[in-house]
Write an enzyme that holds these catalytic residues in place. Structure first.
Site, PDB file in Angstrom:
ATOM      1  CG  ASP A 217      -3.507   8.053   8.127  1.00 47.73           C
ATOM      2  OD1 ASP A 217      -3.418   6.821   8.203  1.00 47.73           O
ATOM      3  OD2 ASP A 217      -3.830   8.654   7.089  1.00 47.73           O
TER       4      ASP A 217
ATOM      5  CE1 TYR B 291      -6.461  -2.018   7.416  1.00 47.63           C
ATOM      6  CE2 TYR B 291      -5.601  -0.954   5.452  1.00 47.63           C
ATOM      7  CZ  TYR B 291      -5.522  -1.216   6.807  1.00 47.63           C
ATOM      8  OH  TYR B 291      -4.500  -0.685   7.540  1.00 47.63           O
TER       9      TYR B 291
ATOM     10  CD  GLU C 260      -2.751  -1.038   2.564  1.00 49.26           C
ATOM     11  OE1 GLU C 260      -2.589  -0.078   3.354  1.00 49.26           O
ATOM     12  OE2 GLU C 260      -3.533  -1.973   2.790  1.00 49.26           O
TER      13      GLU C 260
END
Length: 270
Positions: free
Chosen positions: A60, A175, A49
């Site tokens: 994040d 994911y 990724e």
């Protein structure tokens, strides 16, 4: 079959999980980032990724936020990220590569142009964190028509009512974000992960990769026994942040990648 489908099918035959590694394009510089990218498959990464730097990476944690800041400070942009993929593909035509990030840079670049350029560069799939399935028509649908997999994030708060909507149009792999928090957050319990994987398998036949909070070969091995893929990002990026030289950054990332790969490969050996 796409590169992602091929890779996960091969690993299923080998009875092992994939090591999925995340790094941010252009961190800490274009040349160092490219050296890391080129070295990851040899160090054991099965899927890569590659983060598209963005000013506001709201999903994040601190490590990847700082990686974005370093990359943007080094003048990395989406055009350079696609060029990095092209250069990677000159020496590697087998390792699946997924671009991960946020919709704003893609929107500014232009969706049709981005899809065409990503496909031409050798990108295999997209993870766009802030684009929900209600907006499939904006990127997911045209990307898949062009042959790019569109990988969805699911979380501990994605219930059985919501899951079919989230998974609609998903491809490549699913994911699973194992903690309700930002990247780099504390790891979930194995019992929780096992239950989550079982629940997801009731909804999809796609491979399931687990991420967020995995930092050590031991943690990677534990997840590799339960899921089809193990995603590691912040732990790798920490080596870039702590490096004194470009060579140290490359060596640190690739050494940890090799250790993680060893853990994943040995996870299911009786």
């Amino acid at each position: 079959m796409s590169r992602l489908q091929t890779r996960f099918a091969e690993l299923k035959e080998q009875n092992r999980a994939a090591l999925v590694t995340f790094v941010t394009a252009g961190d800490p510089s274009y040349d160092t980032s490219l050296a890391i990218l080129k070295g990851l498959p040899g160090a054991g990464a099965d899927v890569i990724e590659l983060g598209m730097p963005f000013t506001d990476p709201m999903a994040d944690g601190p490590a990847i936020q700082l990686a974005n800041i370093r990359a943007l400070g080094a003048k990395q942009n989406l055009a350079k990220t696609l060029q990095m993929v092209r250069e990677f593909r000159e020496g590697n035509t087998e390792t699946p590569l997924v671009l991960m990030g946020y919709f704003n840079p893609i929107h500014m670049y232009g969706v049709p142009r981005f899809i065409a350029d990503a496909k031409e560069a050798g990108v295999d799939g997209l993870i766009v964190v802030d684009l929900p399935p209600e907006h499939n028509g904006e990127l997911c649908d045209p990307a898949q028509v062009a042959g790019l997999d569109f990988i969805r994030l699911t979380t501990p708060t994605t219930d059985d009512v919501r899951l079919p909507t989230v998974l609609n149009g998903s491809s490549g792999f699913v994911y699973y974000v194992s903690v309700a928090g930002v990247t780099g957050a504390g790891a979930a319990t194995l019992e929780h992960v096992e239950e989550a994987v079982a629940r997801l398998r009731r909804h999809t036949d796609l491979p399931i990769s687990i991420g967020f909070g995995i930092r050590t070969p031991e943690q990677a091995a534990a997840i590799a026994r339960l899921a089809d893929g193990v995603v590691v990002g912040s732990a790798l990026i920490d080596h870039i942040a702590n490096a004194s030289t470009p060579a140290q950054a490359v060596d640190g990332v690739l050494s940890l990648c090799a250790a993680l790969a060893d853990g994943v490969r040995k996870a299911r050996v009786s």
